[in-house]
Design a protein around this motif. Structure first.
Motif, PDB file in Angstrom:
ATOM      1  N   ASP A 288       0.831  -1.210   0.000  1.00 46.39           N
ATOM      2  CA  ASP A 288       0.000   0.000   0.000  1.00 46.39           C
ATOM      3  C   ASP A 288       0.864   1.258   0.000  1.00 46.39           C
ATOM      4  O   ASP A 288       0.550   2.241  -0.682  1.00 46.39           O
ATOM      5  CB  ASP A 288      -0.933   0.014   1.207  1.00 46.39           C
ATOM      6  N   ARG A 289       1.951   1.248   0.753  1.00 43.22           N
ATOM      7  CA  ARG A 289       2.819   2.431   0.816  1.00 43.22           C
ATOM      8  C   ARG A 289       3.465   2.697  -0.541  1.00 43.22           C
ATOM      9  O   ARG A 289       3.555   3.861  -0.970  1.00 43.22           O
ATOM     10  CB  ARG A 289       3.904   2.227   1.880  1.00 43.22           C
ATOM     11  N   LEU A 290       3.882   1.635  -1.202  1.00 41.91           N
ATOM     12  CA  LEU A 290       4.496   1.815  -2.510  1.00 41.91           C
ATOM     13  C   LEU A 290       3.473   2.342  -3.515  1.00 41.91           C
ATOM     14  O   LEU A 290       3.778   3.208  -4.352  1.00 41.91           O
ATOM     15  CB  LEU A 290       5.079   0.481  -2.990  1.00 41.91           C
ATOM     16  N   ARG A 291       2.237   1.846  -3.423  1.00 44.36           N
ATOM     17  CA  ARG A 291       1.196   2.317  -4.334  1.00 44.36           C
ATOM     18  C   ARG A 291       0.849   3.783  -4.072  1.00 44.36           C
ATOM     19  O   ARG A 291       0.648   4.562  -5.009  1.00 44.36           O
ATOM     20  CB  ARG A 291      -0.058   1.454  -4.185  1.00 44.36           C
ATOM     21  N   PHE A 327      -7.381   2.650   0.586  1.00 44.80           N
ATOM     22  CA  PHE A 327      -6.045   3.262   0.653  1.00 44.80           C
ATOM     23  C   PHE A 327      -5.597   3.839  -0.689  1.00 44.80           C
ATOM     24  O   PHE A 327      -4.395   3.966  -0.939  1.00 44.80           O
ATOM     25  CB  PHE A 327      -4.996   2.273   1.175  1.00 44.80           C
ATOM     26  N   THR A 328      -6.543   4.177  -1.542  1.00 41.89           N
ATOM     27  CA  THR A 328      -6.200   4.904  -2.768  1.00 41.89           C
ATOM     28  C   THR A 328      -5.913   6.349  -2.394  1.00 41.89           C
ATOM     29  O   THR A 328      -6.688   6.972  -1.664  1.00 41.89           O
ATOM     30  CB  THR A 328      -7.355   4.851  -3.781  1.00 41.89           C
ATOM     31  N   ALA A 329      -4.802   6.885  -2.894  1.00 42.98           N
ATOM     32  CA  ALA A 329      -4.352   8.219  -2.494  1.00 42.98           C
ATOM     33  C   ALA A 329      -4.902   9.293  -3.424  1.00 42.98           C
ATOM     34  O   ALA A 329      -5.014   9.096  -4.631  1.00 42.98           O
ATOM     35  CB  ALA A 329      -2.828   8.262  -2.479  1.00 42.98           C
ATOM     36  N   LYS A 330      -5.241  10.446  -2.821  1.00 44.94           N
ATOM     37  CA  LYS A 330      -5.690  11.610  -3.581  1.00 44.94           C
ATOM     38  C   LYS A 330      -5.032  12.857  -2.987  1.00 44.94           C
ATOM     39  O   LYS A 330      -5.136  13.101  -1.789  1.00 44.94           O
ATOM     40  CB  LYS A 330      -7.214  11.744  -3.540  1.00 44.94           C
TER      41      LYS A 330
END
Length: 464
Positions: A288-291, A327-330
């Motif tokens: 998740d952190r890498l994504r 955990f999709t980042a915006k």
């Protein structure tokens, strides 16, 4: 001597049943006082022979012409009836007109309270709707004037004239929300609806009538600086369409403080996930952190190079990165962003940023370039690697800056001392070393030696 007599031996009821009664018209039958028989008597208002019919029998008494006494009170008019009579009081008087009754009397002069009450009720029934219409018209006019005032105050005229960075670029798709709808959606901006706050204002969760959940950004202060930031953020986000940049839905200019409306992200910020609650049941995995790193790098690369006039965020930090339930980042909070012409360096009159993330070269020279965002992104990479805050980590004595702490350990070849223990077992060491090298290149003191966000995004895409 007393003479008593009666007719026949039947009483009245028996005589009536057998039709043998000899009583005449306008008379009545009465039982004899003796043991049997009956007698006849003229009815009340009649006189004559009760045993005969016609003119010889019981005739109507004209009480009005009786000589033995007046039957009506003075002033009243006697009207003969068959049978009886009626005393009529003259007009303008009241009473029954009878000499033996209350007679006729003139009405007492009294205050016309009933008439006044009726007139007042009728007048009020006509006046109240008129007053309400006048009040409603006045309130609507005042509201229009107030909305026009807020529209000008909140930069509405400036927004109409705001130059587009390129031909065909506009913000016409931005929806204009009414203050009434937002007040209803947020429960009149109830404090329980606040889902985040920062230097640019607070975010309130709202629910529209169609069920859509929105985030309303409201500045806590009113001033020209807040209006400028509002216009700046509206114009910039109105041009951006990227899956990893928070989507702007619209704005509201009808309130004292201008409002921006965004899509609602149901999770938390990257800062909260990494630092605020170490006992979270679901920690960010290395995957998740890498994504997250890839997604934010792609978002910044899009801002810097995918439109004709680059956009510099100027405040890249983990608290401005939102995570949804997957955990999709915006990337969010564009209040201090700037549009900068290509091949130009912007000299900022005021240095904007956050301590711990701020580019030292930008801080020293006040010259804003895309490499300032690169430096701040490098700090975010360190947070993902170490799980530590950018400044004042209480777990490490003498710790002041995550950047300096990281660089000192890397120079000594002790990268393991900096890494988050929770991801060391999960991640490949080659990937950890690669991320550390990318972060190190982003944190170089000279901006010209740092990679571009496009190069960083490409390197991250090759990992994992």
């Amino acid at each position: 001597m007393k003479l008593e007599w009666a007719i026949g031996k039947k009483i009245c009821n028996q005589a009536k049943k057998s039709n043998s009664s000899i009583c005449g018209e306008n008379s009545s039958c009465i039982d004899s006082m003796g043991s049997s028989g009956y007698l006849c008597r003229c009815a009340v208002g009649y006189e004559g022979n009760p045993y005969l019919n016609g003119l010889g029998g019981c005739q109507d008494i004209d009480e009005c012409n009786l000589l033995w006494g007046r039957v009506c009170a003075p002033g009243a008019t006697c009207e003969n009836r068959v049978p009886g009579y009626f005393c009529r009081c003259p007009a303008g008087t009241w009473g029954n007109g009878s000499a033996s009754g209350i007679g006729c009397h003139k009405p007492h002069k009294h205050f016309p309270m009933v008439e006044i009450i009726i007139a007042a009720v009728v007048s009020a029934g006509l006046l109240i709707p008129c007053l309400y219409l006048l009040y409603s018209a006045r309130k609507k006019r005042q509201l229009r004037n107030l909305n026009a005032k807020y529209f000008r105050q909140n930069g509405g005229l400036l927004l109409r004239q705001y130059p587009s960075p390129s031909k065909g670029t506009s913000i016409k798709h931005i929806k204009i929300f009414s203050a009434r709808d937002l007040i209803k959606a947020t429960g009149n901006f109830d404090s329980s609806r606040i889902r985040g706050s920062g230097g640019q204002g607070s975010f309130y969760m709202g629910t529209q009538e169609d069920g859509l959940i929105i985030a309303v950004k409201k500045s806590e202060e009113v001033g020209q600086e807040q209006v400028d930031q509002f216009i700046n953020e509206l114009v910039i986000l109105g041009q951006i369409d990227h899956k990893n940049i928070v989507k702007l839905l619209g704005c509201c200019l009808e309130t004292q403080v201008p409002l921006l409306i965004y899509e609602f992200i149901s999770g938390c910020t990257l800062y909260q996930k990494l630092h605020d609650d170490p006992n979270l049941t679901i920690q960010l995995s290395w995957k998740d952190r890498l994504r997250v790193a890839r997604e934010i790098a792609e978002a910044l690369s899009h801002l810097h190079g995918c439109i004709s006039m680059p956009i510099f965020h100027r405040d890249v930090k983990s608290s401005n990165i939102l995570l949804d339930e997957n955990f999709t980042a915006k990337l969010a909070d564009f209040g201090v962003c700037r549009l900068v012409p290509i091949d130009k360096i912007r000299v900022s009159p005021t240095v904007k940023g956050t301590i711990g993330y701020l580019d030292p070269e930008y801080f020293k020279t006040e010259k804003l370039t895309e490499k300032s965002d690169v430096y701040s992104f490098g700090v975010v990479l360190l947070e993902l690697l170490s799980g530590r805050k950018p400044v004042q980590d209480e777990q490490t004595p003498g710790y002041g800056s995550l950047v300096m702490h990281f660089l000192s350990y890397v120079e000594r070849g002790n990268l393991h001392e900096v890494l988050d223990k929770g991801i060391v077992k999960e991640a490949k060491m080659a990937d950890l070393l690669a991320i550390a090298e990318i972060a190190r290149s982003c944190l170089r003191l000279k901006g010209e030696e740092r990679p571009t966000m496009k190069e960083v995004a490409q390197k991250l895409a090759c990992l994992g």
